[in-house]
Design an enzyme around this catalytic site. Structure first.
Site, PDB file in Angstrom:
ATOM      1  N   CYS A 116       0.850  -1.063   0.003  1.00  0.00           N
ATOM      2  CA  CYS A 116       0.019  -0.026   0.061  1.00  0.00           C
ATOM      3  C   CYS A 116       0.779   1.245   0.019  1.00  0.00           C
ATOM      4  O   CYS A 116       0.175   2.189  -0.334  1.00  0.00           O
ATOM      5  CB  CYS A 116      -0.905   0.127   1.231  1.00  0.00           C
ATOM      6  SG  CYS A 116      -2.122  -1.309   1.374  1.00  0.00           S
ATOM      7  N   HIS A 256      -3.761   6.963   2.693  1.00  0.00           N
ATOM      8  CA  HIS A 256      -4.141   5.711   2.242  1.00  0.00           C
ATOM      9  C   HIS A 256      -5.715   5.112   2.530  1.00  0.00           C
ATOM     10  O   HIS A 256      -5.890   5.371   3.924  1.00  0.00           O
ATOM     11  CB  HIS A 256      -3.192   4.621   2.316  1.00  0.00           C
ATOM     12  CG  HIS A 256      -3.396   3.247   1.964  1.00  0.00           C
ATOM     13  ND1 HIS A 256      -3.796   2.753   0.797  1.00  0.00           N
ATOM     14  CD2 HIS A 256      -3.581   1.968   2.735  1.00  0.00           C
ATOM     15  CE1 HIS A 256      -4.241   1.663   0.564  1.00  0.00           C
ATOM     16  NE2 HIS A 256      -4.281   1.089   1.871  1.00  0.00           N
ATOM     17  N   ASN A 286      -9.850  -0.298  -0.973  1.00  0.00           N
ATOM     18  CA  ASN A 286      -8.676  -0.167  -0.926  1.00  0.00           C
ATOM     19  C   ASN A 286      -8.341  -0.956  -2.102  1.00  0.00           C
ATOM     20  O   ASN A 286      -8.298  -1.991  -2.450  1.00  0.00           O
ATOM     21  CB  ASN A 286      -8.034  -1.152   0.211  1.00  0.00           C
ATOM     22  CG  ASN A 286      -6.653  -1.057   0.296  1.00  0.00           C
ATOM     23  OD1 ASN A 286      -6.119  -0.407  -0.287  1.00  0.00           O
ATOM     24  ND2 ASN A 286      -5.995  -1.622   1.347  1.00  0.00           N
TER      25      ASN A 286
END
Length: 331
Positions: A116, A256, A286
């Site tokens: 990520c 994020h 995500n």
């Protein structure tokens, strides 16, 4: 080679597949509910790429959109860096496939894997080539087809991820603009809590690895959450403190998009007002390397960023990897 100097983002774009997978859809696939998902994650729906397309398709679409936006020829790109953990294949690199797709005949490139945090790491790596004068135009792309590595019988993980890509262009900047500072970390001891066990040299593909579902995401949710909350907030707070800034000095925080509760904890730690926080996890879930450039693209489109604004980017992910970037917006 040009003189060493500042480097900034001069363009940003995104690509999101048209197909939507809603919480209501997931209710028909696994034992879950819209209320359960939204309460724990903040997610309502996510985008899913067609099965016969790979990550390179989304990355190329995002880059082509960026080139069109800039009125720029692909031959003017010097370097392509693709941050991804879902490459079309182990090799060639996704960057090679993107380069060929868009016709960037004068560019070289490579992939960067940091889960990520991939886009943030790639952004800083790419900036070095411009800052040192080695290149004038570097394309940095964050793209992941997470639906390809999600087990849709596992209700703990299948609700969390979606597909998408974002791209930025890095070019020389006026003094005072661009990337000002960053703090990055890794902690490999946490890798066992969030990983994809199969498919590499340790556990190459076999009947056994497929039967054991080792090619899907493995995540120990509570352990990852326990690590992510203080890490995302802490590294962002340290970066601001190191630069003599507070949350009041930040025009936009782009974190994020892994979990709404993680974002909220960071916002509280930084003492930011909600109107200064980019949140789109409800619509896209995500997208791993794609979350931050997708968010930046939306922020620009919505007029939430103007030249001279202080922008804070932050991420945490598998590895463990985590970090934050402070930049002064240039356009």
């Amino acid at each position: 080679m040009q003189k060493k100097g500042s480097v900034s983002i001069t363009g940003v774009s995104r690509y999101l597949p048209e197909q939507r997978l809603t919480n209501a859809d997931l209710e028909k696939m696994v034992d879950t509910s819209d209320e359960w998902i939204q309460t724990r994650t903040g997610i309502r729906e996510r985008r899913i790429l067609d099965k016969d397309l790979g990550t390179s398709y989304m990355a190329a679409q995002a880059l082509e959109s960026l080139l069109e936006q800039k009125g720029m020829n692909a031959k003017d790109i010097d370097l392509i860096i693709v941050a991804t953990i879902t490459p079309d294949m182990m090799y060639p690199a996704t960057a090679c496939l993107v380069q060929d797709s868009v016709g960037a005949q004068n560019a070289w490139g490579f992939d960067l894997s940091a889960a990520c945090c991939g886009f943030l790491y790639a952004l800083v790596v790419g900036s070095q080539f411009v800052e040192t004068g080695a290149h004038k135009r570097v394309a940095v792309i964050g793209a992941d087809k997470m639906s390809a590595v999600v087990d849709y019988t596992d209700r703990e993980t299948c609700v969390l991820f979606g597909d998408g890509a974002g791209a930025v262009l890095l070019e020389p900047a006026e003094d005072g603009a661009g990337i000002r500072d960053f703090i990055f970390h890794i902690d490999g001891s946490g890798g066992k809590h969030l990983c994809q066990p199969g498919g590499g040299s340790l556990h190459p593909a076999s009947h056994e690895t497929v039967d054991k579902k080792m090619h899907y995401i493995y995540q120990e949710g509570r352990e990852v959450f326990r690590f992510a909350v203080p890490s995302l907030a802490g590294v962002s707070a340290r970066l601001l403190e190191r630069n003599g800034l507070t949350g009041e000095d930040i025009a936009l925080f782009v974190p994020h998009q892994a979990n709404k509760r993680i974002i909220d904890a960071s916002v509280n730690r930084l003492k930011l007002s909600t109107d200064r926080v980019l949140i789109n996890i409800d619509r896209y879930a995500n997208t791993t390397s794609g979350t931050i450039p997708i968010g930046l693209s939306e922020a620009v489109e919505q007029g939430r960023i103007k030249p001279g604004d202080n922008i804070l980017l932050a991420s945490v992910g598998g590895g463990y990897t985590w970090g934050s970037i402070l930049l002064k917006w240039a356009y």
